[in-house]
Structure formats: C-alpha cells, structure tokens
Design a protein around this motif. Structure first.
Motif, PDB file in Angstrom:
ATOM      1  N   ALA A  96      69.377  24.872  48.681  1.00 30.74           N
ATOM      2  CA  ALA A  96      69.121  26.355  48.447  1.00 30.74           C
ATOM      3  C   ALA A  96      69.567  26.705  46.957  1.00 30.74           C
ATOM      4  CB  ALA A  96      70.106  27.299  49.306  1.00 30.74           C
ATOM      5  N   SER A  97      68.984  27.942  46.720  1.00 26.27           N
ATOM      6  CA  SER A  97      69.078  28.552  45.405  1.00 26.27           C
ATOM      7  C   SER A  97      70.004  29.632  45.459  1.00 26.27           C
ATOM      8  CB  SER A  97      67.666  28.922  44.507  1.00 26.27           C
ATOM      9  OG  SER A  97      67.999  29.624  43.424  1.00 26.27           O
ATOM     10  N   LEU A  98      71.278  29.410  44.939  1.00 26.37           N
ATOM     11  CA  LEU A  98      72.244  30.671  44.888  1.00 26.37           C
ATOM     12  C   LEU A  98      72.507  30.965  43.470  1.00 26.37           C
ATOM     13  CD1 LEU A  98      72.696  28.379  47.368  1.00 26.37           C
ATOM     14  CD2 LEU A  98      74.786  29.975  47.667  1.00 26.37           C
ATOM     15  N   VAL A  99      71.428  30.880  42.579  1.00 25.54           N
ATOM     16  CA  VAL A  99      71.908  31.132  41.249  1.00 25.54           C
ATOM     17  C   VAL A  99      72.085  32.539  41.135  1.00 25.54           C
ATOM     18  CG1 VAL A  99      70.489  31.351  38.774  1.00 25.54           C
ATOM     19  CG2 VAL A  99      69.962  29.339  40.513  1.00 25.54           C
ATOM     20  N   GLY A 100      73.308  32.900  40.251  1.00 29.78           N
ATOM     21  CA  GLY A 100      73.586  34.151  39.957  1.00 29.78           C
ATOM     22  C   GLY A 100      74.096  34.942  41.338  1.00 29.78           C
ATOM     23  N   LEU A 101      74.414  33.963  42.283  1.00 28.30           N
ATOM     24  CA  LEU A 101      74.871  34.747  43.541  1.00 28.30           C
ATOM     25  C   LEU A 101      76.283  35.579  43.510  1.00 28.30           C
ATOM     26  CD1 LEU A 101      74.894  33.399  47.174  1.00 28.30           C
ATOM     27  CD2 LEU A 101      77.083  33.448  46.252  1.00 28.30           C
ATOM     28  N   ARG A 102      76.559  36.479  44.261  1.00 30.74           N
ATOM     29  CA  ARG A 102      77.842  37.399  43.859  1.00 30.74           C
ATOM     30  C   ARG A 102      78.559  37.464  45.009  1.00 30.74           C
ATOM     31  NH1 ARG A 102      75.282  42.707  41.994  1.00 30.74           N
ATOM     32  NH2 ARG A 102      73.500  42.202  43.299  1.00 30.74           N
ATOM     33  N   GLY A 103      79.193  36.295  45.366  1.00 29.08           N
ATOM     34  CA  GLY A 103      80.044  36.231  46.637  1.00 29.08           C
ATOM     35  C   GLY A 103      81.600  36.247  46.320  1.00 29.08           C
ATOM     36  N   GLY A 104      82.090  36.646  45.168  1.00 26.11           N
ATOM     37  CA  GLY A 104      83.364  36.607  44.892  1.00 26.11           C
ATOM     38  C   GLY A 104      84.122  38.305  45.111  1.00 26.11           C
ATOM     39  N   ALA A 105      85.315  38.032  45.236  1.00 19.56           N
ATOM     40  CA  ALA A 105      86.074  39.197  45.628  1.00 19.56           C
ATOM     41  C   ALA A 105      86.036  40.272  44.443  1.00 19.56           C
ATOM     42  CB  ALA A 105      87.555  38.823  45.999  1.00 19.56           C
TER      43      ALA A 105
END
Length: 270
Positions: free
Chosen positions: A155-164
């Motif tokens: 999958a492409s998760l480029v620049g994904l924002r999953g941080g707290a």
C-alpha cells in the motif's frame, strides 16, 4: 429503504483508543454488539447507493451512520463521501474511490479495500480490524484508529498522519494502532507515526524513508530489508524487533536513542 437503528458507538470508540495498558485499549470492540443487524446487515442495496451518487451530480454523497455491512460497493465513486459512523463490515470496496472521504468512527472490520483510493481520507476513531487494504492508496490519510491484523501489503502510505497529536489529548493518547498489521513492501515515505503502535507489524521491505517513529512501539516488529534513511527512531521501542539488513541505517535519525536496542535482532545480511 428500512433504516436500521443506529448504535451509540461514538463514545465507545473514543474510549477504547485511550493510551496505556488500560483494558479498553486491549479490546477495541468494547461495548459494541457485533452480532446486531446494525453491524452485520445492510439497510440499502448497491442500486440505492448508485442512485444517491447519480442524484448528487458530482457532489459528495451522505451515507453517514448507514448500515452497509456486507454490501458490494466495489469500484464506485465515493470521493469526499460522508461515511462518518457508517458500518461497512465485510463490505466489498475493492477499487472504490474514497479519496477525501470522511470515515471517522466508521466500522470496516474485515472489509475488502484492495486497490481502494483513500488518499486524504479522515479516519479518526475508525475500527478496521482484519481489513484488506492490499495495494490501497492511503497517502495523506489520517488513520487514527484500530487496524489490528489488517493487511496493507504494497500500500501507499506516503505522508500518512497516524501519529499522536500531543496538543489535543483530552481523551487520552489517540494514535494509529497498527498492531500485527502486514505492511510488507508498503511505501510510508514521510509518514508521521510518532507514538503509533506498530508492535509485531510486518514491515519487511517497507520504505520508511523520513518516517517519524518518535516514541513508536516497534516491539516484535519485522523490519527485515526495510529502508530507514531519515527515519527518526528517537525513543522508539525496538525490543524483540528484527532490524536485519536495514537499508540506509547510517542515515537514520537518533538511531542511538532507540529504546531496548539491546533486545532487538540487529545484523546485516551478507
């Protein structure tokens, strides 16, 4: 179209995303009746959804709080759709265009999103255990929710924002929960996974270039062959992780500040 009774799920979802060893985080489905029609049935047909799309004339459709579990929605144009609190468990969403969709507090347990487009999608509080996101595009998405056991291979998760976001934690530490997620070969370039849970995740061959892993839990994760140039490992827990044949390790940031490095498997394959 018969409207199934909505569930009071919002508070439950938010509560179970709280950080720490509390029982709520150990069971993301706490308080939800997974056998109820609201979670297992669909109140609309594919034809009904297609009719809504046609009437919208290019505007985003509103499917918020709808029961759509088990429905074949593959290949549909749902760009920008409002699917907040919708139930899509075991739904067929292969190749569906959900670019910019609102999936906050939605349920997509064991749904098939192979090749789906989710770029920029909002997923705060989503429950996606066991979902298949193979080859999906989640670039710039905000997956602050439960993806335990999901597949994101390639999958492409480029620049994904999953941080707290530590500036807004009145409900506890909200972050992506990627426990035991298959991310083999995934592209996470520039993603924010600070304080995210990646314990026992499969990150073999993944591209972690410039990924923020500050304070993330990587215990037991497999990073064999992963690219880590520019990745920030400050305070990341790597206890029991496989850090084998990493590419760009000499350019990783704060490598010496990782936690439990002495308990990780660290070597280069000749």
């Amino acid at each position: 179209m018969r409207r199934l009774a909505p569930m009071a799920i919002s508070a439950a979802v938010l509560a179970v995303l709280a950080a720490g060893p509390a029982p709520a985080e150990q069971d993301m489905l706490l308080g939800a009746d997974m056998a109820s029609p609201a979670m297992t049935k669909a109140e609309m047909s594919r034809a009904d959804v297609e009719a809504l799309i046609a009437r919208a004339s290019g505007r985003p459709v509103d499917l918020s709080d709808r029961a759509l579990s088990g429905l074949d929605l593959s290949g549909l144009d749902l760009r920008g759709a409002n699917l907040r609190t919708a139930r899509l468990n075991a739904a067929d969403l292969r190749g569906t265009d959900l670019t910019g969709a609102n999936l906050e507090q939605a349920w997509i347990i064991k749904a098939d999103l192979t090749g789906a487009k989710l770029a920029g999608a909002r997923m705060f509080g989503i429950t996606a255990r066991g979902a298949n996101l193979t080859g999906a595009d989640l670039s710039r998405a905000v997956p602050i929710g439960d993806f335990r056991g999901a597949t994101m291979r390639g999958a492409s998760l480029v620049g994904l924002r999953g941080g707290a976001d530590l500036r807004n934690q009145s409900m506890g530490l909200m972050r992506a929960v990627f426990v035991s997620v298959n991310l083999a070969g995934a592209n996470l370039t520039g993603a924010d996974l600070g304080r995210a849970r990646l314990d026992f995740a499969n990150l073999t061959g993944a591209d972690l270039t410039d990924v923020a892993l500050t304070g993330a839990d990587l215990s037991g994760a497999d990073l064999t062959g992963a690219t880590v140039a520019g990745a920030d490992f400050r305070s990341a827990d790597v206890g029991g992780a496989k850090l084998v044949d990493l590419k760009g390790q000499d350019r990783a940031r704060d490598w010496a500040q990782r936690v439990n490095g002495d308990r990780a498997v660290v070597r280069r394959v000749e």
